[in-house]
Every structure is written in structure tokens, then in C-alpha cells.
Scaffold this active site. Structure first.
Site, PDB file in Angstrom:
ATOM      1  N   HIS A   1      -3.896  -4.986   0.110  1.00 38.94           N
ATOM      2  CA  HIS A   1      -3.389  -5.499   1.385  1.00 38.94           C
ATOM      3  C   HIS A   1      -3.425  -7.021   1.388  1.00 38.94           C
ATOM      4  O   HIS A   1      -4.464  -7.607   1.687  1.00 38.94           O
ATOM      5  CB  HIS A   1      -4.231  -4.960   2.546  1.00 38.94           C
TER       6      HIS A   1
ATOM      7  N   CYS B   1       0.841  -1.206   0.000  1.00 37.53           N
ATOM      8  CA  CYS B   1       0.000   0.000   0.000  1.00 37.53           C
ATOM      9  C   CYS B   1       0.878   1.258   0.000  1.00 37.53           C
ATOM     10  O   CYS B   1       1.578   1.500  -0.967  1.00 37.53           O
ATOM     11  CB  CYS B   1      -0.977  -0.053   1.183  1.00 37.53           C
TER      12      CYS B   1
ATOM     13  N   GLU C   1      -2.291  -8.941   3.506  1.00 38.20           N
ATOM     14  CA  GLU C   1      -2.556  -9.402   4.884  1.00 38.20           C
ATOM     15  C   GLU C   1      -4.043  -9.388   5.217  1.00 38.20           C
ATOM     16  O   GLU C   1      -4.461  -9.913   6.241  1.00 38.20           O
ATOM     17  CB  GLU C   1      -1.755  -8.558   5.885  1.00 38.20           C
TER      18      GLU C   1
END
Lengths: 241, 197
Positions: free
Chosen positions: B179, B77, B181
């Protein structure tokens, strides 16, 4: 194509998921971590956790719960309830929350939105608006609809956008708990009036209600609780419509 | 394997740490130069504002360190955007690892496209080891108001208002706008692929 988001909401009280109608008749809906993991597997786009315990003493246990949730799920989640300060937000983000949601504290102190946006970025600041019709106007209310404020929903939505909110979580108290569908008119008006994403909440009862709020009201996301907790609607099926 | 997450004033480090734990990897979060330099894999995360983040990196000389790294580095990001040459956010001169790649503000002509883009969008034209076992048009989770233009370092594209670079790579540096994650199973696969580089 950016997809419309389906967001299950978990109301947390004393570490358990509860759901009531208009904040009364709370019934136990299970362990929040188990529910959260189930929703991840079913394809939920995000999760929202609202702490309705909101006493200072019990808020520390919330941070522990947030941490526990964060280690178990692989999608974004928002935490709200009783957030008043930058420190409150830091604690939740440090424990793995992706976004936080403020409601009453933003109404009482709108400057808080500017401060939170400046410190953490707009992308993690969700401002919740609870609204109902008073004297023919969609009015911002707090405390589950019991306390009216001086704000009209649309002008308040514009103000919080200008102050740096990243998303609006819009709950119609007229529709909440009815299962008769989302409030299409006010959702559409706010979604048109502001440039940030709007999450519609309150009233979901069938698959078509989601379709309507996305297609007619132009909501970016839709949130619901009990219909998911009690498996009245399957998230997997909903995602395919 | 020693995996380091660069600690700086741009949040969401915890989410990255938890995601790595879920795929069985313990990472170290640090801003210590020596720890970073001796890592096998380095993750440069980030959620926040570009000029503030760059100032922070410069004050701690982390800017010089990052560009000198020879092991695989993954910017996420804002981390990816800071690896570009310039960002319109705060008119910021960035690290220039992805040379001549500038980061621009999303401009929406109407409210059909909300800004920031928040939610799940598809990644396509995937061509990198980073996307092994990841299908074309897989959904990933994005939250951003600025984007990197398409260019010759683009290894994945996404369409929002216009097509843009949702991933970039140059030599040992990789950057993803979304993202991983927070991108469910697809995201975990991408993190695994990075650790396997």
C-alpha cells in the site's frame, strides 16, 4: 524480512490523548494529531487509537477526529472503542481508518466478528483480548479487567481466528501499567496457537521488554502508550535494536 | 492533470485520496465510465475479496473499461491482483492484463509465517520508473493473504514464505501489492513517480 511492528497507542477522551493506570488517574498526554504526527516522524510502524469516551453522542466527533488523523499521517492506523455494528465500522473506514478493533462487543456477540470479516475483509478486523489470571487460568475479561467472562484466553483466541479476525491485540491486565515487561507466557502460547498476527500489549517499560516479547514470545507487534507519550523510550532507538 | 480513483466495492479509497492530497494532488473518486476514460492517471485501489470485487466490476462493465485504458493505471493490492489472469481467492478469473500471472494463496507450514502477511517488508530487484529515487530494500506496508508469482512482468520482488512479485507492469499498467498510500515517505515517492509517468 517482515519486520516486527512497534505500535504507539493513543487513548482518546473528549478529543484529547489521555493515559491512566488501569483506567483511572487519567492524565492529559496531549493533542492526538500532534502526537500521531510525531510518531510518524519517529518511525512508528502503525498507530492505534482507542476511544474511551464511548458515548453515542460523542462518537460522531470521533469520526471527525479519525478524518483529521487520516489526512495527516502516512502509516496505517486502527481505531477502537465502542464499535458495535457494521455501520459503526463503515463510518470509521469512510473517514480514513485502515482497521478497526472490537473487544467487548465481540465477547457479547461473537457473530459480529464473522459479519465484519465478511463485509470488510479479515485484514481490517482486529479483535482485542484483555486477559488476566483467574483461578490459575488466563481468562478473558472486559471493562478494564473488572468483568470476567467464561472464555479462556487461548480457546477464545482460536475461536476469533476461526470467525475471521485478522489480528489479535492481546493485553495482559496483570502487566498493564506495571512497566515490568510484557506477559511472555500467554503471548507465546497464543502466538503459537493461532495463525494470525498477535500484537502484544501491557507492561512495556524498557527496550529489552520489546526484544523479549518479539524473540521469546514470538509476538508480531508490540504496543505501548505512556512510555512513548512521555518520551521514556524513543521509537527511533527502539527500531534499531 | 486529472487523476481518477476507480470507485468500486473494495475499500480504502479514502486512504488513497488522503495520500494524494498530502503530495498536493486532488483526485476524483468515480465509477463513471466517461470520467475514467478521460483521466490522465487512473488508480485502481482495493482491499477485499477477489470474486466479489470481479462480480461488481462485471455488473457495471468496469472490467471491459479497465482493460481498454491507454493511460497509466496503477492497481494497488487487490487492484493489482485483479489485473492478473486468475486468483485462487474464490477461484476467480481476473482481468488478464498481466497475462498468465496467477495469484496464489500463501501457505505456511508453521506459525512462523502468519497469514495474512501484515506489516513492513522490503522490496528489491526494482526496475521501473515507478521506483525512481526509491532505494533497494526499502520498506513498504503490506496486508495480504494471496500473492502473485514471480514472472517476466515482475518489477519488484518481496520475500515472504517465498519470493513473489510485489510489483508488476505491462505497457501502461502498473500494479503494486503493498500500500503506497500507507508506506510513509517511500510510498509517497512511488505515488509521485506514478503521477510523473
Amino acid at each position: 524480512m517482515l519486520t516486527k511492528r512497534i505500535i504507539p497507542c493513543l487513548d482518546i477522551k473528549d478529543g484529547r490523548t489521555v493515559k491512566g493506570t488501569n483506567f483511572v488517574q487519567l492524565r492529559d498526554a496531549g493533542d492526538p494529531i500532534e502526537l500521531a504526527m510525531r510518531y510518524c516522524e519517529e518511525g512508528a510502524d502503525e498507530l492505534v487509537f482507542l476511544d474511551i469516551t464511548a458515548t453515542t453522542e460523542k462518537r460522531k466527533t470521533l469520526a471527525t477526529l479519525v478524518r483529521e488523523i487520516a489526512t495527516h499521517i502516512n502509516i496505517p492506523f486502527t481505531v477502537g472503542g465502542g464499535i458495535n455494528t457494521i455501520e459503526d465500522v463503515s463510518l470509521l473506514l469512510e473517514n480514513g481508518a485502515d482497521k478497526i478493533s472490537v473487544n467487548t462487543s465481540a465477547v457479547n456477540n461473537p457473530e459480529l466478528i464473522n459479519q465484519l470479516a465478511a463485509n470488510f475483509g479479515s485484514q481490517c478486523i482486529v479483535v482485542a483480548i484483555d486477559t488476566k489470571i483467574i483461578d490459575g487460568n488466563w481468562t478473558v475479561v472486559t471493562h478494564g479487567g473488572r468483568n470476567p467472562t467464561l472464555h479462556k484466553a487461548i480457546s477464545w483466541a482460536k475461536e476469533i481466528t476461526d470467525r475471521g479476525a485478522g489480528e489479535i491485540l492481546l493485553t495482559s491486565m496483570e502487566n498493564d501499567g506495571t512497566k515490568a515487561g510484557f506477559a511472555i507466557d500467554i503471548t507465546r502460547e497464543i502466538s503459537t496457537a493461532v495463525s494470525i498476527p498477535v500484537i502484544a500489549s501491557g507492561g512495556a517499560g524498557s527496550m529489552n521488554h520489546f526484544k523479549d516479547v518479539f524473540e521469546i514470545a514470538n509476538a508480531d507487534a508490540a504496543l505501548a502508550a505512556s512510555i512513548f507519550h512521555f518520551r521514556e523510550i524513543s521509537i527511533q532507538e527502539l527500531k534499531n535494536i | 492533470m486529472k487523476v481518477v480513483i476507480i470507485k468500486y466495492n473494495a475499500g480504502n479509497i479514502q486512504s488513497v485520496l488522503f495520500a494524494l492530497e498530502r503530495i498536493g494532488m486532488q483526485a476524483i473518486v468515480t465509477d463513471n465510465t466517461e470520467e475514467i476514460r478521460t483521466a490522465d492517471k487512473i488508480i485502481f485501489p482495493g482491499v477485499g475479496e477477489a470474486s466479489t470485487a470481479m462480480n461488481y466490476l462485471r455488473e457495471r462493465k468496469l472490467d471491459e473499461l479497465i482493460v481498454s485504458l491507454k493511460q497509466p493505471v496503477l492497481g494497488i493490492c487487490l487492484g493489482m491482483q485483479l489485473l492478473c489472469s486468475h486468483s485462487e481467492e474464490g477461484d476467480t478469473t481476473c482481468l488478464n492484463v498481466f497475462e498468465k500471472v496467477s495469484v496464489k494463496k500463501f501457505i505456511s507450514g508453521n506459525n512462523e509465517f502468519k497469514i495474512p502477511q501484515i506489516g513492513w517488508n522490503t522490496i528489491s530487484s526494482l526496475h521501473s520508473k515507478l521506483f525512481n529515487k526509491v532505494a533497494e530494500q526499502s520498506y513498504c506496508y503490506f496486508v495480504h493473504g494471496y500473492y502473485a508469482e514471480e514472472n517476466n512482468l515482475t518489477i519488484a520482488k518481496t520475500d515472504y514464505i517465498q519470493p513473489y512479485s510485489s510489483a508488476l507492469s505491462f505497457e501502461n499498467f502498473y500494479g503494486v501489492q503493498f500500500h503506497p498510500e500507507k508506506s510513509a515517505i517511500v510510498g509517497e515517492q512511488i505515488l509521485k513517480n506514478f503521477l510523473d509517468l
